[in-house]
Design an enzyme around this catalytic site. Structure first.
Site, PDB file in Angstrom:
ATOM      1  N   HIS A 104       0.819  -1.207   0.000  1.00 19.88           N
ATOM      2  CA  HIS A 104       0.000   0.000   0.000  1.00 19.88           C
ATOM      3  C   HIS A 104       0.856   1.261   0.000  1.00 19.88           C
ATOM      4  O   HIS A 104       0.508   2.258  -0.611  1.00 19.88           O
ATOM      5  CB  HIS A 104      -0.881  -0.025   1.249  1.00 19.88           C
ATOM      6  CG  HIS A 104      -2.209   0.591   1.056  1.00 19.88           C
ATOM      7  ND1 HIS A 104      -3.231  -0.041   0.397  1.00 19.88           N
ATOM      8  CD2 HIS A 104      -2.696   1.800   1.423  1.00 19.88           C
ATOM      9  CE1 HIS A 104      -4.288   0.742   0.372  1.00 19.88           C
ATOM     10  NE2 HIS A 104      -3.995   1.865   0.988  1.00 19.88           N
ATOM     11  N   HIS A 135     -10.972   1.360  -1.155  1.00 16.57           N
ATOM     12  CA  HIS A 135     -11.137   0.986   0.255  1.00 16.57           C
ATOM     13  C   HIS A 135     -11.830  -0.370   0.324  1.00 16.57           C
ATOM     14  O   HIS A 135     -12.792  -0.560   1.054  1.00 16.57           O
ATOM     15  CB  HIS A 135     -11.906   2.061   1.024  1.00 16.57           C
ATOM     16  CG  HIS A 135     -11.093   2.682   2.115  1.00 16.57           C
ATOM     17  ND1 HIS A 135     -11.615   3.225   3.247  1.00 16.57           N
ATOM     18  CD2 HIS A 135      -9.761   2.818   2.235  1.00 16.57           C
ATOM     19  CE1 HIS A 135     -10.642   3.696   4.013  1.00 16.57           C
ATOM     20  NE2 HIS A 135      -9.516   3.459   3.430  1.00 16.57           N
TER      21      HIS A 135
HETATM   22  N1  LIG Z   1      -2.182   2.997 -10.226  1.00 20.11           N
HETATM   23  C1  LIG Z   1      -1.524   4.156 -10.207  1.00 20.11           C
HETATM   24  N2  LIG Z   1      -1.443   4.883 -11.311  1.00 20.11           N
HETATM   25  C2  LIG Z   1      -0.820   6.059 -11.283  1.00 20.11           C
HETATM   26  N3  LIG Z   1      -0.301   6.608 -10.202  1.00 20.11           N
HETATM   27  C3  LIG Z   1      -0.368   5.919  -9.074  1.00 20.11           C
HETATM   28  C4  LIG Z   1      -0.987   4.671  -9.032  1.00 20.11           C
HETATM   29  N4  LIG Z   1      -0.950   4.240  -7.790  1.00 20.11           N
HETATM   30  C5  LIG Z   1      -0.352   5.187  -7.079  1.00 20.11           C
HETATM   31  N5  LIG Z   1      -0.004   6.210  -7.858  1.00 20.11           N
HETATM   32  C6  LIG Z   1       0.586   7.435  -7.425  1.00 20.11           C
HETATM   33  O1  LIG Z   1       1.507   7.205  -6.404  1.00 20.11           O
HETATM   34  C7  LIG Z   1       1.426   8.232  -5.415  1.00 20.11           C
HETATM   35  C8  LIG Z   1       1.232   7.670  -4.059  1.00 20.11           C
HETATM   36  O2  LIG Z   1      -0.027   7.125  -3.988  1.00 20.11           O
HETATM   37  P1  LIG Z   1      -0.760   6.788  -2.630  1.00 20.11           P
HETATM   38  O3  LIG Z   1       0.204   6.265  -1.673  1.00 20.11           O
HETATM   39  O4  LIG Z   1      -1.918   5.926  -2.964  1.00 20.11           O
HETATM   40  O5  LIG Z   1      -1.247   8.193  -2.176  1.00 20.11           O
HETATM   41  P2  LIG Z   1      -1.842   8.472  -0.732  1.00 20.11           P
HETATM   42  O6  LIG Z   1      -0.718   8.335   0.171  1.00 20.11           O
HETATM   43  O7  LIG Z   1      -2.357   9.837  -0.846  1.00 20.11           O
HETATM   44  O8  LIG Z   1      -2.876   7.428  -0.508  1.00 20.11           O
HETATM   45  C9  LIG Z   1       0.305   9.125  -5.828  1.00 20.11           C
HETATM   46  O9  LIG Z   1       0.807  10.251  -6.467  1.00 20.11           O
HETATM   47  C10 LIG Z   1      -0.456   8.310  -6.780  1.00 20.11           C
HETATM   48  O10 LIG Z   1      -1.116   9.166  -7.671  1.00 20.11           O
END
Ligand SMILES: Nc1ncnc2c1ncn2[C@@H]1O[C@H](COP(=O)(O)OP(=O)(O)O)[C@@H](O)[C@H]1O
Ligand SMILES: [Mg+2]
Lengths: 225, 87, 736, 87
Positions: free
Chosen positions: C53, C99
């Protein structure tokens, strides 16, 4: 002519209502925080929709203890115009400015949908721009809009013609299909449907305009008197 | 220090949609032996007051003004004196 | 529940980290990079930060292949949300979040806190959230547990969005047995901002303050990130420690206060990030790592809801409605005052330090001292090998579906849960608050105007696990194509996507194959349709008792409408309008609703997708809409022509009279790249001249309450009253 | 016939925004002497059962399955035998 829209923590239709007053009806409008204690100088006070203080106890219950409430009550007692919409209606009931209470919808679900209403009393400052028995369509968006009053109160407010809007096809279980009503003096209105969401054709309808036009006419007429 | 156990219920004349929904659900679960359902709110307040009478007056006012909507609800409460409060 | 803090040696021996999702190899890797045995807090932080995650350890190599830039993109993946230029000094900000696991355990709060989390991602960039969408996939409604999930998830999404006052303007709801115990609950939020005010999640500048804002930290959701990174077995349903409760009221205050800070106190603010998965640890480490800085926090200063929390718990708690800010030294009070005005807790809890380490103090002790990068950019990355699942090696094509009674098939299709009217569900969402919603749920895309301009944004969420189950790559491309069609049909030019990648356990080569292949398909479609990926989220381990869901990437797409006058909806407008079908129709049945309904299975080779034709058709439709020639437009998706035509009729309360050179079965084919359009009669010639052979005139809108249909073999009528009853009552009937 | 008085409360570790809201309101009403607030649900069921043990088993199941969300809430109940039910 001036209008105030009270913003409680958790109000979320305050901007929408202020926009309708200001941009659509052309009434000079301020958003007034519920932590203020005066409403001097306002002809109309709007109590907007939303979830004041989260609405965690009962809708409107905690808001009715806000610092602004004494000023609102004074405004109403002095004959000032007050319109409460959705959560605003709930707050006015909780504060004792309107009779009755709003309970959970019969379905126990939040409902967001257009509803047909009959304008059953056009002789009020809030509805004089409509035709008697005119059918209008306004959106509702609430979980607790099921109007309740004990039988005596209900009989009294019917006899006194306080009901202004009735649902054509009751969506929430409200007694006597009540969608909006005034206090006995007629200067305080509460309604569950959202007229401020029906003032632009682009957004799907203009049937709410009559409420704002009525208010404007009323204030102008009062000023002329 | 006093503990107030407060019960807020709909007046019997008010149809409670939530209690109705529970009744329906119980029927669906084959609990045909449940005769009646009342669904209320329960509060516990811990408050400082000089004596039981003072506590009672305060709790009564809190219920009347805030915790219950006397248009459609009734309330009752019980007070117990407690020696100490857990943080 | 009292946690016992094992000492470093005991950790090494007893391996408690295995329960937190860390492998032995990962423990060894952490230990060797640290140069000593980690203590309880440190290894706990590693378990959160090295979860899928937070670290994307399996998916990062795949995400890297996404196409993330064009001349409009102002900020791509890597921050809370991505940003796209929409002209006139404004930018749109959007992201989606899954979620699924929390919603499977506690559907109301799981869904609600999913909405809360995605909203924070948007305003953390400095954008005002203007709209929400959701994408929900459930098992079949004849299962009472599924009905319970549907009811609670929908209530939770509405409960949060309605209360905070952001309209939910669109979404999708799918039903398939594959999701029976593992529902998908994805939420998307869209915001708008001035493009020169983009805010990043950075903690830079030695001596600058770290300020904690919002709700107090409790023991809720501890290990949520690693919980979302492991699969479900029924016996784990008892594990309920991870439940978080949302407080939309608090979040409303938080939104308003944070926006005030980003707009009016820009000089004081260095960076801001929300506390999402793995809470305080992930937000603080990411902010430091992105800025190449170090950080020290004093945990005694963190507002706590419960007494006796240990550092492990404070750092990994996923209590909701919290933000972390980095503020210039000397300006702390200025910022704290803003939050105090909104009645929110805001406390300085640490500083940016002049060594690249991450240090935590608790009751005077240094309880964590590790290099920042060890928790962030140096987390392990696995280059997993994919393996084609056996089912894809030799797809068994079932017989062509045979339609014996076309009218009853038509009606039966309208009653399939995935096709039937969803208004009984989305009626529970406030779609109009903020009074900017031009097109409400029920058309192809939600459309929201941008005040102060003539522009609007169209938005949609789409997924189709069945197509991907038959062909992950092509299916992935089809989902993007469908999302774009929905926007085009609304009169918008697609400008970018966000995604939630919902898959099974990535350590299984066949599941990894599905993930990697579908990313290829998504990328090819994104490039063809000029819609870069600007943000997204990964949800792996969507399995119950070892069985994975269909690979289900959710695509959230946003489109730009330059002139509000060209917003188009799908309902018929006027009797007499000419009906055109854009695109060719084939014998395309594998993976369709028709196949599922008639044959009870999803099987065979997925039908083809011609991305160039898709783009040509979309361009033609958008061109015609922008020329003011089109009175109604609808894309053809699940259920094909028959469903699309019926929906246009039911929404417009009008009938139709059509003649097509299709077989009866082809009425339900799901060939890609198709639209139904209506054109006022006096504009039909101009329309034909402009669109040419891509569109085929097939009939007229009528004032009746019948659809008269002439196919290659039959002529028949569909009674719209009966159609409406089936379509509108299917879901409410099930839910009773 | 038995009357079950059922109390459903949030588990102590679960955030209860409702109780927080009431606390804030009481502060605003100048009840600074209220130390703690618990906000739960209260149910009264009247049910027919052959003996107290049977009633207890049924009520327990009803609470677990329907009245309480055991992910976040705990419940307790008291049973009293009653001779007659008021309609
Ligand atoms: N499937 C995906 N496609 C494009 N970008 C992604 C994807 N998964 C995550 N990211 C990018 O990686 C970064 C970290 O995501 P995430 O950890 O889910 O954010 P947060 O901590 O706000 O939940 C974000 O900028 C997100 O947009
Ligand atoms: Mg569509």
């Amino acid at each position: 002519m001036k209008a105030a829209v009270i913003s409680f923590p958790g109000s979320n239709c305050d901007q929408d209502l202020a926009w309708a007053f200001q941009e659509i009806a052309g009434i000079d409008t301020d958003i007034v925080s519920a932590s203020e204690t005066t409403l001097a100088g306002y002809d109309i006070v709007g109590v907007p929709g939303g979830f004041s203080y989260g609405d965690y106890l009962r809708s409107g219950a905690i808001a009715s203890f806000s610092p602004i409430m004494p000023a609102l009550k004074a405004h109403a007692e002095n004959g000032g115009l007050v319109i409460g919409i959705c959560n605003g209606f709930q707050i006015l009931c909780e504060a004792g400015l309107l009779p009755g209470a709003l309970q959970w919808n019969k379905s126990l679900s939040f409902i967001c949908a257009p509803e047909e209403l009959a304008v059953v009393n056009t002789d009020t400052p809030f509805s004089n721009a409509y035709e008697p028995e005119q059918t209008i369509t306004l959106p509702i968006a609430h979980g607790e809009g099921n109007y309740y009053a004990d039988p005596d109160t209900l009989a009294k407010l019917e006899a006194n013609q306080q009901v202004v809007f009735r649902y054509r096809d009751n969506p929430n279980g409200s007694l006597n299909d009540i969608a909006g009503l005034t206090n006995a003096a007629g200067n305080v209105l509460g309604m569950m449907p959202h007229p401020e969401r029906a003032v632009e054709a682009l957004l799907g309808g203009t049937d709410g305009l009559g409420v704002f036009e009525s208010l404007k006419q009323e204030v102008l007429a009062n000023a002329a008197r | 220090m006093f503990k107030a156990s407060i019960y807020v219920n709909y007046k019997p004349s008010v149809l409670d949609p939530k209690a109705e929904a529970i009744k329906t659900a119980l029927k669906r679960m084959d609990y045909d032996n449940v005769e009646s359902v009342l669904f209320g709110k329960y509060f516990e307040l811990v408050l400082a007051a000089k004596d039981e009478q003072a506590a009672s007056a305060q709790v009564d006012h809190i219920c009347d003004a805030l915790l219950a909507n006397v248009n459609m609800e009734t309330y009752r409460f019980e007070l117990t004196e407690i020696s100490e409060v857990k943080a | 529940m009292q946690r016992v803090e094992l000492d470093p040696q005991a950790i090494k021996e007893q391996k408690p980290y295995l329960d937190w999702g860390l492998t032995e190899e990962e423990y060894d890797r952490f230990t060797s990079k640290l140069g000593r045995l980690p203590n309880y807090t440190e290894i706990g932080l590693a378990s959160g930060m090295w979860s899928e995650h937070c670290a994307y350890k399996y998916s990062k190599p795949v995400l890297k292949t996404f196409w993330t830039k064009n001349d409009r993109v102002l900020m791509g993946p890597g921050e809370g949300a991505g940003v796209i230029d929409i002209g006139e000094g404004k930018a749109v900000v959007f992201k989606a979040e899954s979620h699924n696991h929390p919603s499977a355990v506690e559907p109301y709060e799981g869904a609600a806190t999913g909405v809360g989390g995605i909203i924070r991602d948007i305003f953390s960039i400095g954008a005002e959230p203007i709209a929400l969408l959701d994408s929900l996939s459930f098992g079949e409604l004849d299962d009472p547990h599924v009905r319970h999930l549907v009811d609670e998830v929908v209530a939770g999404i509405g409960g949060y969005g309605n209360s905070i006052g952001i309209p939910t303007v669109g979404g999708e709801t799918n039903f398939d047995p594959t999701y029976a115990r593992n529902p998908l609950v994805n939420a998307m939020c869209v915001g708008v901002m001035n493009k020169d005010q983009i805010q990043r999640g950075r903690a830079a500048g030695v001596g600058n303050a770290i300020i904690y804002v919002g709700a107090k930290t409790g023991r809720d959701g501890i290990n949520g990130a690693s919980f979302a990174s492991s699969e479900f077995a029924d016996d784990k349903q008892a594990d309920r420690a991870a439940v978080q409760v949302g407080d939309p009221f608090m979040e409303k205050l938080l939104t308003d206060a944070c926006l005030e800070v980003t707009r009016q106190h820009r000089d004081a603010l260095v960076g801001m990030q929300d506390m999402g998965a793995a809470g305080l640890i992930s937000s603080s480490v990411e902010m430091a790592d992105k800025a190449g800085a170090g950080m020290a926090l004093d945990l005694d200063l963190i507002p706590q809801r419960e007494p006796g929390m240990i550092p492990f718990e404070i750092m990994l708690s996923e209590s909701q409605e919290r933000m972390l800010l980095c503020v210039r030294a000397g300006s702390e009070q200025e910022i704290i005052d803003v939050f105090t005005k909104y009645g929110l807790d805001a406390v300085v809890c640490g500083h940016v330090i002049d060594e690249l380490r991450y240090k935590l103090y608790h009751k005077g002790d240094l309880v964590c001292d590790v290099p920042v990068s060890l928790l962030a950019s140096d987390a392990p990355i696995y280059h997993q090998q994919g393996e084609k699942p056996a089912r894809l090696e030799h797809p068994v094509a079932p017989a062509m579906p045979e339609i014996t009674d076309v009218q009853s098939t038509w009606l039966a299709m309208l009653g399939q849960s995935t096709i039937a009217d969803k208004s009984s569900l989305y009626r529970r969402y406030d779609a109009q608050v903020k009074t900017n919603t031009v097109v409400l749920p029920g058309s192809d895309a939600g459309v929201v105007r941008i005040r102060g301009t003539h522009k609007a944004l169209a938005m949609t969420t789409d997924s189709n696990g069945r197509y991907l189950y038959l062909n992950p790559q092509r299916g992935g491309a089809m989902v993007v194509a469908e999302a774009a069609r929905n926007l085009v049909a609304s009169g918008a030019e697609p400008i970018g996507i966000t995604d939630c990648l919902n898959y099974g356990d990535p350590t299984q080569p066949t599941h990894f194959y599905e993930l990697a292949e579908s990313a290829k398909g998504i990328t090819s479609a994104c490039k063809q349709l000029n819609t870069p990926v600007i943000s997204g989220n990964v949800s792996l381990y969507n399995e119950t008792n070892g069985a994975a869901i269909h690979p289900t990437p959710m695509i959230g797409m946003v489109g730009l409408i330059d002139d509000l006058a060209t917003v188009t909806t799908s309902g018929f407008k006027n009797a007499g309008d000419v009906i055109f079908l854009v695109g060719e129709t084939g014998d395309d049945f594998n993976g369709t609703e028709l196949q599922k309904m008639l044959q009870g299975q999803i099987a065979g080779e997925l039908f083809p997708l011609d991305l160039r034709a898709e783009k040509a058709n979309q361009d033609a439709v958008l061109g015609a809409i922008r020329s003011g020639l089109v009175s109604a437009a609808h894309d053809l998706s699940i259920g094909g022509f028959a469903v699309a035509l019926t929906e246009m009729a039911l929404q417009g309360n009008l009938g139709a009279d059509v003649t097509l050179n299709l077989t009866n079965a082809q009425l339900f084919a799901e060939t890609q790249g198709r639209f139904l359009l209506t054109v006022p009669a006096d504009k039909a010639a101009e329309f034909s001249a402009q669109v040419g052979a891509l569109a085929q005139e097939i009939g007229r809108v009528t004032s009746g309450d019948q659809l008269h249909v002439q196919t290659a073999s039959d002529a028949f009528a569909i009674d719209l009253t009966a159609a409406r009853a089936t379509y509108e009552e299917a879901i409410p009937c099930h839910m009773k």
